[in-house]
Design a protein around this motif. Structure first.
Motif, PDB file in Angstrom:
ATOM      1  N   MET A 197     -33.257 -57.977  47.124  1.00 20.30           N
ATOM      2  CA  MET A 197     -34.271 -56.977  47.495  1.00 20.30           C
ATOM      3  C   MET A 197     -34.100 -55.710  46.643  1.00 20.30           C
ATOM      4  SD  MET A 197     -36.375 -57.852  49.971  1.00 20.30           S
ATOM      5  CE  MET A 197     -36.578 -59.041  51.305  1.00 20.30           C
ATOM      6  N   ASN A 239     -38.358 -67.856  55.349  1.00 19.01           N
ATOM      7  CA  ASN A 239     -37.404 -67.676  54.239  1.00 19.01           C
ATOM      8  C   ASN A 239     -37.054 -69.060  53.686  1.00 19.01           C
ATOM      9  OD1 ASN A 239     -37.298 -65.334  55.931  1.00 19.01           O
ATOM     10  ND2 ASN A 239     -35.400 -64.720  54.957  1.00 19.01           N
ATOM     11  N   GLU A 278     -30.700 -62.933  62.248  1.00 17.77           N
ATOM     12  CA  GLU A 278     -29.955 -63.660  61.203  1.00 17.77           C
ATOM     13  C   GLU A 278     -28.454 -63.371  61.297  1.00 17.77           C
ATOM     14  OE1 GLU A 278     -31.564 -62.858  57.303  1.00 17.77           O
ATOM     15  OE2 GLU A 278     -33.578 -63.418  57.918  1.00 17.77           O
ATOM     16  N   VAL A 291     -38.823 -60.591  47.964  1.00 16.12           N
ATOM     17  CA  VAL A 291     -38.238 -61.773  47.314  1.00 16.12           C
ATOM     18  C   VAL A 291     -39.283 -62.896  47.191  1.00 16.12           C
ATOM     19  CG1 VAL A 291     -35.810 -61.298  47.816  1.00 16.12           C
ATOM     20  CG2 VAL A 291     -37.230 -62.415  49.544  1.00 16.12           C
ATOM     21  N   TYR A 323     -36.824 -54.001  53.325  1.00 16.32           N
ATOM     22  CA  TYR A 323     -35.498 -54.012  52.693  1.00 16.32           C
ATOM     23  C   TYR A 323     -35.518 -53.457  51.264  1.00 16.32           C
ATOM     24  CZ  TYR A 323     -33.795 -57.150  56.442  1.00 16.32           C
ATOM     25  OH  TYR A 323     -33.431 -57.714  57.634  1.00 16.32           O
ATOM     26  N   CYS A 378     -27.889 -66.247  55.889  1.00 15.26           N
ATOM     27  CA  CYS A 378     -28.124 -65.077  55.023  1.00 15.26           C
ATOM     28  C   CYS A 378     -26.780 -64.407  54.791  1.00 15.26           C
ATOM     29  CB  CYS A 378     -29.079 -64.115  55.711  1.00 15.26           C
ATOM     30  SG  CYS A 378     -29.016 -62.469  54.976  1.00 15.26           S
ATOM     31  N   HIS A 379     -26.392 -64.305  53.531  1.00 14.88           N
ATOM     32  CA  HIS A 379     -25.060 -63.738  53.246  1.00 14.88           C
ATOM     33  C   HIS A 379     -24.974 -62.267  53.617  1.00 14.88           C
ATOM     34  CE1 HIS A 379     -26.098 -61.524  49.478  1.00 14.88           C
ATOM     35  NE2 HIS A 379     -27.095 -62.373  49.466  1.00 14.88           N
ATOM     36  N   CYS A 391     -34.292 -65.222  47.464  1.00 12.87           N
ATOM     37  CA  CYS A 391     -33.441 -65.243  48.658  1.00 12.87           C
ATOM     38  C   CYS A 391     -32.615 -66.527  48.634  1.00 12.87           C
ATOM     39  CB  CYS A 391     -34.325 -65.205  49.904  1.00 12.87           C
ATOM     40  SG  CYS A 391     -33.430 -65.547  51.424  1.00 12.87           S
ATOM     41  N   PRO A 392     -31.277 -66.440  48.543  1.00  9.80           N
ATOM     42  CA  PRO A 392     -30.474 -67.672  48.483  1.00  9.80           C
ATOM     43  C   PRO A 392     -30.717 -68.597  49.679  1.00  9.80           C
ATOM     44  CG  PRO A 392     -29.108 -65.743  48.030  1.00  9.80           C
ATOM     45  CD  PRO A 392     -30.446 -65.221  48.438  1.00  9.80           C
ATOM     46  N   MET A 393     -30.929 -68.015  50.858  1.00  6.91           N
ATOM     47  CA  MET A 393     -31.131 -68.864  52.033  1.00  6.91           C
ATOM     48  C   MET A 393     -32.381 -69.745  51.906  1.00  6.91           C
ATOM     49  SD  MET A 393     -31.146 -68.061  56.079  1.00  6.91           S
ATOM     50  CE  MET A 393     -32.393 -66.821  56.100  1.00  6.91           C
ATOM     51  N   CYS A 400     -28.915 -56.201  50.374  1.00  9.32           N
ATOM     52  CA  CYS A 400     -29.377 -57.469  49.807  1.00  9.32           C
ATOM     53  C   CYS A 400     -29.591 -57.240  48.306  1.00  9.32           C
ATOM     54  CB  CYS A 400     -30.685 -57.899  50.465  1.00  9.32           C
ATOM     55  SG  CYS A 400     -31.363 -59.374  49.663  1.00  9.32           S
TER      56      CYS A 400
HETATM   57 FE1  SF4 Z   1     -32.506 -63.485  51.976  1.00 12.79          FE
HETATM   58 FE2  SF4 Z   1     -30.813 -62.183  53.530  1.00 12.79          FE
HETATM   59 FE3  SF4 Z   1     -31.785 -60.975  51.379  1.00 12.79          FE
HETATM   60 FE4  SF4 Z   1     -33.377 -61.457  53.491  1.00 12.79          FE
HETATM   61  S1  SF4 Z   1     -31.609 -60.099  53.436  1.00 12.79           S
HETATM   62  S2  SF4 Z   1     -33.847 -61.817  51.334  1.00 12.79           S
HETATM   63  S3  SF4 Z   1     -32.545 -63.413  54.202  1.00 12.79           S
HETATM   64  S4  SF4 Z   1     -30.468 -62.791  51.397  1.00 12.79           S
END
Ligand code: SF4
Ligand code: 13P
Length: 305
Positions: A263, A114, A200, A61, A26, A172-173, A86-88, A260
């Motif tokens: 990322m 994650n 996801e 991340v 990513y 994951c947003h 990563c917010p998740m 993201c």
């Molecule tokens: Fe987190 Fe989604 Fe970004 Fe992966 S893509 S790092 S799961 S926010």
């Protein structure tokens, strides 16, 4: 020209300072190009245990760098951007995990990689999107408390119907912002395309998918496929490797939200800065690290069987 001189300096410094660079699919293509290893979350965690260099520089991340440190306490692990989180990874509650353990005596706490080190430390086994089905199926427990991601949990629960799932509400947003209506619109414009999705994504998106897999699995599917056109339902960074490996095939995104922001914090300039300074390596206290290592090791063992 400037980009090439940054790349040259990075390649020189990583050799001089005994650094290996690991990058996720990513991050930007320019960053993937200077990495020693690029892959999905499972590949990167496994690769981190095999590298010979003293220093690991992670382009991804924080949970990825943390996993590398947890598995390799003797190495120094650096993040290209220390704020890329990563917010998740924070969307599970330790109090709730303990309550579930009290309520169910035959439960396995299955933790998507994650996740923070603190959440891993409360879990029985880690999984990534590429091995979750295999690992959940192999567990002896009847109940599975799957954290943090609801969508991945739901997808796995359909694949392994013999287990009883307890769901958590993490998400994951980036994948949540991929909408089924946009896929239908894209499929009308490109009726010959296969729809490929990351697990996801939400259930209505997965229902439209011809193939569901981790980033590496999507790349492998495309590379082996006789089809020439694909609608890609995951983060845009994957397009770099898809196009590198399949220059004649065509790839389409779904709308404009497949980015993201964490990322994308990783840039060549930040990689170079980190290599120059090698400051702020990941520090995890030993008792937390030892507890978080158990579920990660168990994942590597079961997935390697
Ligand atoms: Fe987190 Fe989604 Fe970004 Fe992966 S893509 S790092 S799961 S926010
Ligand atoms: P994978 O590369 O393991 O499919 O992971 C996707 C992801 O969201 C990483 O943040």
């Amino acid at each position: 020209m400037i980009e090439q001189s940054i790349k040259n300096r990075i390649l020189q410094l990583k050799k001089e300072k005994d650094v290996v660079i690991l990058a996720h699919y990513y991050v930007d293509g320019a960053v993937q190009e200077i990495a020693d290893y690029v892959g999905d979350s499972y590949y990167l965690a496994e690769q981190a245990t095999k590298v010979a260099q003293e220093n690991i520089l992670f382009c991804g991340v924080i949970f990825m760098g943390e996993s590398a440190k947890i598995l390799n306490p003797q190495k120094k692990v650096y993040m290209a951007d220390d704020s890329a989180d990563c917010p998740m990874a924070h969307m599970a509650d330790i109090g709730k995990i303990r309550t579930i353990r009290d309520e169910y005596n035959d439960v396995a706490v299955v933790c998507y990689v994650n996740s923070t080190a603190e959440i891993k430390a409360e879990s029985d086994v880690c999984v990534t999107s590429s091995n979750a089905v295999q690992i959940v199926r192999a567990l002896p427990n009847k109940y599975i408390y799957f954290i943090p991601d609801y969508n991945l949990a739901h997808y796995i629960s359909n694949q392994v119907p013999e287990k009883k799932f307890i769901f958590n509400d993490g998400f994951c947003h980036v994948h949540k912002s991929i909408h089924s209506n946009d896929i239908k619109t894209a499929a009308k414009v490109h009726p010959e395309a296969l729809v490929l999705a990351h697990p996801e994504c939400t259930e209505d998106v997965l229902e439209l998918a011809d193939y569901i897999g981790s980033t590496s699995q999507i790349i492998e599917f495309v590379t082996k496929s006789k089809n020439n056109t694909f609608i890609i339902c995951t983060e845009m960074g994957i397009f770099f490797e898809l196009m590198q490996k399949n220059p004649t095939k065509k790839f389409y995104s779904v709308g404009h939200r497949q980015f993201c922001p964490n990322m994308k914090k990783v840039t060549l300039e930040k990689v170079l800065d980190k290599l120059k300074n090698l400051d702020r390596d990941i520090d995890i206290n030993e008792s937390l690290r030892a507890r978080a290592m158990k579920p990660l090791k168990r994942m590597l063992e079961i997935a390697g069987e």
